[in-house]
Structures are given as structure tokens and as C-alpha cells.
Motif scaffolding. Structure first.
Motif, PDB file in Angstrom:
ATOM      1  N   MET A   1      81.919 140.301  42.321  1.00  0.00           N
ATOM      2  CA  MET A   1      82.256 139.955  43.682  1.00  0.00           C
ATOM      3  C   MET A   1      82.991 138.618  43.651  1.00  0.00           C
ATOM      4  N   LYS A   2      83.944 138.450  44.564  1.00  0.00           N
ATOM      5  CA  LYS A   2      84.682 137.197  44.664  1.00  0.00           C
ATOM      6  C   LYS A   2      85.189 137.014  46.080  1.00  0.00           C
ATOM      7  N   ARG A   3      85.661 135.830  46.348  1.00  0.00           N
ATOM      8  CA  ARG A   3      86.270 135.501  47.636  1.00  0.00           C
ATOM      9  C   ARG A   3      87.778 135.511  47.427  1.00  0.00           C
ATOM     10  N   LEU A   4      88.489 136.184  48.302  1.00  0.00           N
ATOM     11  CA  LEU A   4      89.941 136.244  48.238  1.00  0.00           C
ATOM     12  C   LEU A   4      90.494 135.702  49.552  1.00  0.00           C
ATOM     13  N   ILE A   5      91.274 134.627  49.468  1.00  0.00           N
ATOM     14  CA  ILE A   5      91.910 134.058  50.649  1.00  0.00           C
ATOM     15  C   ILE A   5      93.343 134.574  50.675  1.00  0.00           C
ATOM     16  N   VAL A  26      87.031 146.650  47.246  1.00  0.00           N
ATOM     17  CA  VAL A  26      86.629 146.940  48.628  1.00  0.00           C
ATOM     18  C   VAL A  26      86.416 145.601  49.326  1.00  0.00           C
ATOM     19  N   CYS A  27      86.905 145.474  50.557  1.00  0.00           N
ATOM     20  CA  CYS A  27      86.695 144.266  51.357  1.00  0.00           C
ATOM     21  C   CYS A  27      85.384 144.427  52.116  1.00  0.00           C
ATOM     22  N   PHE A  28      84.353 143.755  51.652  1.00  0.00           N
ATOM     23  CA  PHE A  28      83.040 143.882  52.274  1.00  0.00           C
ATOM     24  C   PHE A  28      82.965 143.111  53.584  1.00  0.00           C
ATOM     25  N   GLY A  29      83.631 141.991  53.666  1.00  0.00           N
ATOM     26  CA  GLY A  29      83.618 141.181  54.875  1.00  0.00           C
ATOM     27  C   GLY A  29      84.901 140.381  54.981  1.00  0.00           C
ATOM     28  N   ILE A  30      85.388 140.170  56.205  1.00  0.00           N
ATOM     29  CA  ILE A  30      86.621 139.427  56.423  1.00  0.00           C
ATOM     30  C   ILE A  30      86.418 138.451  57.577  1.00  0.00           C
ATOM     31  N   SER A  31      86.825 137.204  57.361  1.00  0.00           N
ATOM     32  CA  SER A  31      86.832 136.191  58.417  1.00  0.00           C
ATOM     33  C   SER A  31      88.277 135.758  58.634  1.00  0.00           C
ATOM     34  N   ARG A  32      88.713 135.788  59.890  1.00  0.00           N
ATOM     35  CA  ARG A  32      90.079 135.371  60.238  1.00  0.00           C
ATOM     36  C   ARG A  32      90.081 133.895  60.552  1.00  0.00           C
ATOM     37  N   GLN A  33      90.941 133.134  59.899  1.00  0.00           N
ATOM     38  CA  GLN A  33      91.035 131.685  60.091  1.00  0.00           C
ATOM     39  C   GLN A  33      92.433 131.330  60.571  1.00  0.00           C
ATOM     40  N   GLY A  34      92.536 130.314  61.420  1.00  0.00           N
ATOM     41  CA  GLY A  34      93.825 129.774  61.818  1.00  0.00           C
ATOM     42  C   GLY A  34      94.474 130.427  63.012  1.00  0.00           C
ATOM     43  N   GLU A  35      93.721 131.111  63.843  1.00  0.00           N
ATOM     44  CA  GLU A  35      94.302 131.738  65.024  1.00  0.00           C
ATOM     45  C   GLU A  35      94.798 130.690  66.022  1.00  0.00           C
ATOM     46  N   GLU A  51      83.064 148.926  44.297  1.00  0.00           N
ATOM     47  CA  GLU A  51      82.187 149.781  45.112  1.00  0.00           C
ATOM     48  C   GLU A  51      80.731 149.663  44.662  1.00  0.00           C
ATOM     49  N   ALA A  52      80.506 149.479  43.377  1.00  0.00           N
ATOM     50  CA  ALA A  52      79.145 149.364  42.839  1.00  0.00           C
ATOM     51  C   ALA A  52      78.425 148.105  43.330  1.00  0.00           C
ATOM     52  N   GLU A  53      79.166 147.128  43.849  1.00  0.00           N
ATOM     53  CA  GLU A  53      78.564 145.886  44.333  1.00  0.00           C
ATOM     54  C   GLU A  53      78.238 145.924  45.826  1.00  0.00           C
ATOM     55  N   ARG A  54      78.498 147.034  46.471  1.00  0.00           N
ATOM     56  CA  ARG A  54      78.278 147.140  47.926  1.00  0.00           C
ATOM     57  C   ARG A  54      76.822 146.861  48.298  1.00  0.00           C
ATOM     58  N   ASP A  56      74.613 145.029  46.666  1.00  0.00           N
ATOM     59  CA  ASP A  56      74.344 143.600  46.501  1.00  0.00           C
ATOM     60  C   ASP A  56      74.863 142.811  47.695  1.00  0.00           C
ATOM     61  N   PHE A  57      76.031 143.177  48.222  1.00  0.00           N
ATOM     62  CA  PHE A  57      76.571 142.500  49.396  1.00  0.00           C
ATOM     63  C   PHE A  57      75.687 142.774  50.609  1.00  0.00           C
ATOM     64  N   ALA A  58      75.302 144.018  50.807  1.00  0.00           N
ATOM     65  CA  ALA A  58      74.489 144.387  51.972  1.00  0.00           C
ATOM     66  C   ALA A  58      73.139 143.677  51.968  1.00  0.00           C
ATOM     67  N   LYS A  59      72.572 143.487  50.791  1.00  0.00           N
ATOM     68  CA  LYS A  59      71.272 142.823  50.675  1.00  0.00           C
ATOM     69  C   LYS A  59      71.395 141.320  50.460  1.00  0.00           C
ATOM     70  N   ARG A  60      72.636 140.812  50.518  1.00  0.00           N
ATOM     71  CA  ARG A  60      72.921 139.387  50.312  1.00  0.00           C
ATOM     72  C   ARG A  60      72.355 138.894  48.974  1.00  0.00           C
ATOM     73  N   ASN A  61      72.544 139.711  47.951  1.00  0.00           N
ATOM     74  CA  ASN A  61      72.059 139.394  46.613  1.00  0.00           C
ATOM     75  C   ASN A  61      73.136 138.617  45.836  1.00  0.00           C
ATOM     76  N   PHE A  62      73.644 137.539  46.454  1.00  0.00           N
ATOM     77  CA  PHE A  62      74.646 136.679  45.845  1.00  0.00           C
ATOM     78  C   PHE A  62      74.636 135.341  46.570  1.00  0.00           C
ATOM     79  N   VAL A  63      75.239 134.328  45.963  1.00  0.00           N
ATOM     80  CA  VAL A  63      75.341 133.013  46.594  1.00  0.00           C
ATOM     81  C   VAL A  63      76.804 132.800  46.969  1.00  0.00           C
ATOM     82  N   PRO A  64      77.139 132.842  48.275  1.00  0.00           N
ATOM     83  CA  PRO A  64      78.539 132.776  48.692  1.00  0.00           C
ATOM     84  C   PRO A  64      79.309 131.582  48.136  1.00  0.00           C
ATOM     85  N   MET A  65      78.673 130.414  48.076  1.00  0.00           N
ATOM     86  CA  MET A  65      79.400 129.224  47.616  1.00  0.00           C
ATOM     87  C   MET A  65      79.654 129.238  46.108  1.00  0.00           C
TER      88      MET A  65
END
Length: 89
Positions: A1-5, A26-35, A51-54, A56-65
Motif C-alpha cells: 500500500m502507498k500514498r499517491l499524490i 486499486v484506489c482505496f480512498g481519495i481526498s481532493r485537495q486545493g479546490e 487487490e489483496a490489500e483491500r 488491510d485497508f478496510a480494517k485500518r491495518n496500516f499506519v498512514p503516516m
């Protein structure tokens, strides 16, 4: 999993499937910035993964930062599917 800007908007929403850097994600979540304030064009901050990481994302089994971050222009992303299918009841 990674963050893509993504600088610019390639027309994707949550659940989209994209080809980035030769791999399908797969884009699990998207935040729009700069509107309203911020950069000269919109940025999409996407949490992407295989897709296999879906689950982990749903259960928040990761540290976003602690996710790796990539920063690209919208034309560096090939859109395979623009969004997830709507939920049915």
C-alpha cells in the motif's frame, strides 16, 4: 500500500483501478485537495494498493503516516476503471 499524490484530476473516484508505473493498483480512498485555496490545480491524495490489500485497508491495518509517497502528474496515470460499482441491496 502507498500514498499517491496526483497533480490534476484524471477523472477517478474511490474504487478506481489505475495503471501506475507499470503496475495495476486499486484506489482505496481519495481526498481532493486545493479546490478553494492551495496549489494552482487540484491534487488527489490517493491511498492505493493491490487487490489483496483491500482487507488491510478496510480494517485500518496500516499506519498512514508511514506509507511511501509518490507524486505524479495526472498524465502519468492510466485509468483502467474510473470508480467502484455501486453497492446493491
Amino acid at each position: 500500500m502507498k500514498r499517491l499524490i496526483i497533480r490534476g484530476d484524471p477523472g477517478i473516484r474511490k474504487g478506481a483501478v489505475i495503471d501506475y508505473d507499470g503496475e495495476e493498483y486499486v484506489c482505496f480512498g481519495i481526498s481532493r485537495q486545493g479546490e478553494w485555496h492551495g496549489p494552482d490545480r487540484v491534487q488527489l491524495w490517493c491511498t492505493i494498493g493491490k487487490e489483496a490489500e483491500r482487507e488491510d485497508f478496510a480494517k485500518r491495518n496500516f499506519v498512514p503516516m508511514h506509507l511511501d509517497v509518490d507524486n505524479v502528474d495526472a498524465d502519468a496515470v492510466e485509468v483502467i476503471k474510473t470508480k467502484a460499482e455501486p453497492a446493491t441491496s
